[in-house]
Enzyme design. Structure first.
Site, PDB file in Angstrom:
ATOM      1  N   ASP A   2       0.885  -1.217   0.068  1.00 15.80           N
ATOM      2  CA  ASP A   2       0.078  -0.036  -0.025  1.00 15.80           C
ATOM      3  C   ASP A   2       0.984   1.230  -0.100  1.00 15.80           C
ATOM      4  O   ASP A   2       1.905   1.266   0.530  1.00 15.80           O
ATOM      5  CB  ASP A   2      -0.764   0.174   1.263  1.00 15.80           C
ATOM      6  CG  ASP A   2      -2.073  -0.799   1.107  1.00 15.80           C
ATOM      7  OD1 ASP A   2      -2.260  -1.456   0.313  1.00 15.80           O
ATOM      8  OD2 ASP A   2      -3.121  -0.552   1.859  1.00 15.80           O
ATOM      9  N   ASP A   3       0.282   2.325  -0.456  1.00 19.48           N
ATOM     10  CA  ASP A   3       0.440   3.821  -0.298  1.00 19.48           C
ATOM     11  C   ASP A   3       1.591   4.213  -1.222  1.00 19.48           C
ATOM     12  O   ASP A   3       2.095   5.531  -0.918  1.00 19.48           O
ATOM     13  CB  ASP A   3       1.059   4.058   1.114  1.00 19.48           C
ATOM     14  CG  ASP A   3      -0.237   3.899   2.242  1.00 19.48           C
ATOM     15  OD1 ASP A   3      -1.265   3.573   1.749  1.00 19.48           O
ATOM     16  OD2 ASP A   3       0.097   3.940   3.338  1.00 19.48           O
ATOM     17  N   HIS A  26      -5.969   3.159  -4.602  1.00 18.10           N
ATOM     18  CA  HIS A  26      -6.068   3.137  -3.010  1.00 18.10           C
ATOM     19  C   HIS A  26      -6.343   4.835  -2.708  1.00 18.10           C
ATOM     20  O   HIS A  26      -5.971   5.410  -1.743  1.00 18.10           O
ATOM     21  CB  HIS A  26      -4.724   3.103  -2.359  1.00 18.10           C
ATOM     22  CG  HIS A  26      -4.464   2.718  -0.977  1.00 18.10           C
ATOM     23  ND1 HIS A  26      -5.641   2.222  -0.459  1.00 18.10           N
ATOM     24  CD2 HIS A  26      -3.687   2.901   0.138  1.00 18.10           C
ATOM     25  CE1 HIS A  26      -5.510   1.941   0.891  1.00 18.10           C
ATOM     26  NE2 HIS A  26      -4.130   2.343   1.022  1.00 18.10           N
ATOM     27  N   HIS A  55      -5.996   9.259   0.656  1.00 20.23           N
ATOM     28  CA  HIS A  55      -5.852   8.436   1.775  1.00 20.23           C
ATOM     29  C   HIS A  55      -6.535   8.790   2.962  1.00 20.23           C
ATOM     30  O   HIS A  55      -6.032   8.866   4.165  1.00 20.23           O
ATOM     31  CB  HIS A  55      -4.354   7.930   2.175  1.00 20.23           C
ATOM     32  CG  HIS A  55      -4.158   6.912   2.716  1.00 20.23           C
ATOM     33  ND1 HIS A  55      -4.290   6.753   4.116  1.00 20.23           N
ATOM     34  CD2 HIS A  55      -3.851   5.591   2.268  1.00 20.23           C
ATOM     35  CE1 HIS A  55      -4.139   5.599   4.396  1.00 20.23           C
ATOM     36  NE2 HIS A  55      -3.751   4.803   3.437  1.00 20.23           N
ATOM     37  N   HIS A  87       3.385  -2.384   3.390  1.00 23.38           N
ATOM     38  CA  HIS A  87       3.387  -1.103   2.505  1.00 23.38           C
ATOM     39  C   HIS A  87       4.924  -0.953   2.138  1.00 23.38           C
ATOM     40  O   HIS A  87       5.954  -1.349   2.438  1.00 23.38           O
ATOM     41  CB  HIS A  87       3.188  -0.175   3.887  1.00 23.38           C
ATOM     42  CG  HIS A  87       1.936  -0.036   4.172  1.00 23.38           C
ATOM     43  ND1 HIS A  87       1.509  -1.030   5.279  1.00 23.38           N
ATOM     44  CD2 HIS A  87       1.001   0.777   4.433  1.00 23.38           C
ATOM     45  CE1 HIS A  87       0.118  -0.648   5.567  1.00 23.38           C
ATOM     46  NE2 HIS A  87      -0.289   0.128   5.028  1.00 23.38           N
TER      47      HIS A  87
END
Length: 291
Positions: A112-113, A163, A167, A259
């Site tokens: 993620d991210d 995503h 966020h 992540h």
């Protein structure tokens, strides 16, 4: 988007150029016109089919946003532009995917991210070393900022996941119009950065899904994506603790959350270096989440 070949009368051009030339010159020119016309007609009977045919690379040129030159139709009328069918999103489920598509003794690694200029390349190198394909859940503006990394993700056989734009872990308490913008704007950014690759999934920030956000994602071809294994690497408890949590929570068919973006991910990277060989030692294979 079509272009036409402008046709004109070269006889008229000849008349305009010769002005007041003697009649004998005009007669010679007229005779030449007849001769050239007969020759052109003869050649046209054998080459007309080739001239009017579609170039073999036409479809590829459209996909690359290059418009081919169209040949003129009879009587100087331009050919009608071929109509391409509108893009229809793949049909996917609105239910949140928590398991691998293969099932059995497999896991689906998700990250993620990102993309992140330091940690995403290192993570990609690590995945290549262990022959692992993963799903990268990208923040829209990050994808727009680092398109080369998005293209590398796709080129190396990994999948893309939306995503959101900002966020916002409180998205589930925001208006539906806001959720839609967060999801679809990010999808467009990721698709553009990737060069048009499919975005298979949508993962709500912090798991803040709503019935509306799941419907919006699925209607645009993205399966809502959850997880089962969360080693808490985003809290940076130390690489050993991250590895321990990941190993303890791993089970057959699980989607695993890690992540590669959102700040310093040195602990996540180090934990992943320990976790991947452990998975292989335990007999786990790797698969993508259900899409």
């Amino acid at each position: 988007m079509t272009s036409t070949v402008k046709t004109g009368s070269w006889e008229q051009e000849l008349h305009s150029k010769r002005g007041s030339r003697p009649a004998v010159v005009a007669m010679a020119a007229a005779a030449g016109t007849v001769a050239v016309g007969l020759l052109t007609a003869f050649i046209g009977t054998s080459s007309g089919a080739v001239a009017s045919g579609r170039h073999p690379g036409w479809e590829e040129s459209v996909r690359a946003a290059r418009v081919p030159q169209q040949a003129a139709a009879p009587h100087g009328k331009p050919k009608a532009a071929p109509h391409s069918a509108p893009k229809v999103p793949p049909k996917v489920s609105r239910t949140i995917s928590h398991h691998t598509a293969k099932g059995g003794r497999t896991v689906a690694l998700t990250l993620d991210d990102g993309p992140h200029p330091e940690w995403t390349p290192k993570t990609l190198d690590l995945l290549r070393q262990y022959h692992v394909k993963a799903t990268f859940c990208l923040i829209g503006p990050n994808a727009r900022r680092y398109p080369d990394l998005v293209k590398r993700i796709v080129a190396e056989g990994h999948r893309l996941c939306d995503h959101s734009v900002d966020h916002d872990t409180g998205m589930d308490h925001k208006p539906v119009a806001y959720q839609k913008r967060q999801i679809l704007d990010a999808q467009k950014m990721i698709e553009k950065a990737s060069g048009g690759a499919r975005v298979h999934y949508y993962r709500a920030p912090g798991g803040a899904f709503t019935p509306d956000s799941r419907w919006i994602a699925a209607a645009h071809g993205m399966r809502p994506l959850g997880w089962i294994v969360d080693p808490g690497d985003w809290q940076r408890p130390g690489s050993e603790e991250i590895t321990r949590q990941a190993e303890e929570q791993t089970k057959d068919g699980a989607v695993v959350l890690f992540h590669d973006g959102g700040g310093d991910r040195s602990e996540s990277y180090e934990a992943l270096r320990q976790y991947l060989p452990w998975l292989k030692e335990q007999g786990y294979g790797f698969a993508f989440p259900k899409a």
